[in-house]
Design a protein around this motif. Structure first.
Motif, PDB file in Angstrom:
ATOM      1  N   TRP A 169       0.825  -1.200   0.000  1.00 42.76           N
ATOM      2  CA  TRP A 169       0.000   0.000   0.000  1.00 42.76           C
ATOM      3  C   TRP A 169       0.866   1.260   0.000  1.00 42.76           C
ATOM      4  CZ3 TRP A 169      -1.819   3.997   3.342  1.00 42.76           C
ATOM      5  CH2 TRP A 169      -3.031   4.563   2.928  1.00 42.76           C
ATOM      6  N   ALA A 170       1.949   1.219   0.782  1.00 40.92           N
ATOM      7  CA  ALA A 170       2.804   2.402   0.906  1.00 40.92           C
ATOM      8  C   ALA A 170       3.736   2.595  -0.287  1.00 40.92           C
ATOM      9  CB  ALA A 170       3.628   2.310   2.189  1.00 40.92           C
ATOM     10  N   ARG A 173       1.561   1.263  -4.244  1.00 42.03           N
ATOM     11  CA  ARG A 173       0.358   2.042  -4.569  1.00 42.03           C
ATOM     12  C   ARG A 173       0.545   3.527  -4.334  1.00 42.03           C
ATOM     13  NH1 ARG A 173      -4.460  -1.946  -2.540  1.00 42.03           N
ATOM     14  NH2 ARG A 173      -3.389  -3.857  -3.099  1.00 42.03           N
ATOM     15  N   GLN A 175       1.203   5.483  -1.621  1.00 42.55           N
ATOM     16  CA  GLN A 175       0.795   6.233  -0.441  1.00 42.55           C
ATOM     17  C   GLN A 175       2.051   6.695   0.294  1.00 42.55           C
ATOM     18  OE1 GLN A 175      -2.479   6.803  -0.027  1.00 42.55           O
ATOM     19  NE2 GLN A 175      -2.775   5.553  -1.842  1.00 42.55           N
ATOM     20  N   THR A 176       2.082   7.922   0.732  1.00 43.44           N
ATOM     21  CA  THR A 176       3.244   8.439   1.446  1.00 43.44           C
ATOM     22  C   THR A 176       3.027   8.270   2.936  1.00 43.44           C
ATOM     23  OG1 THR A 176       3.574  10.066  -0.309  1.00 43.44           O
ATOM     24  CG2 THR A 176       4.717  10.452   1.773  1.00 43.44           C
ATOM     25  N   LEU A 177       3.851   7.413   3.534  1.00 45.83           N
ATOM     26  CA  LEU A 177       3.750   7.153   4.964  1.00 45.83           C
ATOM     27  C   LEU A 177       5.114   7.339   5.622  1.00 45.83           C
ATOM     28  CD1 LEU A 177       1.704   3.796   5.010  1.00 45.83           C
ATOM     29  CD2 LEU A 177       0.819   6.109   5.286  1.00 45.83           C
ATOM     30  N   TYR A 185       0.136   1.501  11.385  1.00 53.63           N
ATOM     31  CA  TYR A 185      -0.817   0.789  10.521  1.00 53.63           C
ATOM     32  C   TYR A 185      -0.662  -0.716  10.677  1.00 53.63           C
ATOM     33  CZ  TYR A 185      -1.914   5.116   7.927  1.00 53.63           C
ATOM     34  OH  TYR A 185      -2.326   6.364   7.557  1.00 53.63           O
TER      35      TYR A 185
END
Length: 194
Positions: A169-170, A173, A175-177, A185
């Protein structure tokens, strides 16, 4: 996964063998940044590496075998901590950080490869299988066997799948985490067994 390869990567490699492996690794990663894995031929790999087809087949069964070697070579770049020496409450975070370090240290290559290889395609299916295999092995050391009535293998699979889900996801895809968010998470998703 290491045992499926023609070359025993756990044995001491000669300089010539390492030079050949490095040349094919460079050829594959360069081509992946230019085109889809499905469009890369053994001939192109040999041409880029500067070796004949016979040499390629002395080292690898096929392109997939070379791709597996590439994942192994990339994973060896990270600092893989001995999780048994880490406090059990921090093992998942240390394992997650190790895998995130691998993705972050190869961020430019990852983005170039993503431009030509969609996350749902065969290249990333291969990467996912490799990371899943290693994550499962790594997560098995995170399981506190005395805390759960469930089999350790099942819990390790759950941990590995959760870590992979967050990393996918990070990093794939987009997403900036922050690292703190990655940890938060992951722990929020694992609360069902923690």
């Amino acid at each position: 996964m290491l045992t499926d390869m023609k070359k025993d990567l756990n044995a001491k490699l000669t300089r010539g063998t390492q030079r050949t492996l490095d040349a094919f690794f460079d050829a594959m990663t360069t081509l992946l940044a230019e085109k889809s894995f499905a469009d890369i031929s053994v001939n192109e790999l040999c041409e880029r590496a500067g070796y004949p087809r016979a040499t390629f087949y002395n080292y690898f069964e096929d392109r997939d075998d070379l791709l597996t070697y590439c994942w192994i070579a990339l994973s060896r770049q990270t600092n893989s901590a001995d999780l048994t020496a880490v406090d059990s409450s921090r093992r998942v975070d240390v394992a997650l950080d190790s895998m995130a370090d691998l993705l972050e240290s190869n961020n430019a290559l990852l983005h170039a490869v993503l431009a030509h290889n969609p996350p749902e395609g065969p290249l990333f299916a291969s990467l996912h299988r490799f990371i899943e295999h290693n994550a499962r092995r790594l997560m098995l050391t995170c399981v506190d066997r005395n805390r759960f009535d469930l089999p350790a293998d099942l819990i390790a699979d759950h941990y590995a799948n959760t870590v992979l889900l967050v990393l996918d996801w990070a990093y794939l895809r987009g997403q900036t985490l922050t690292r703190a968010q990655l940890h938060d998470y992951t722990h929020a998703l694992l609360r069902g067994v923690e």
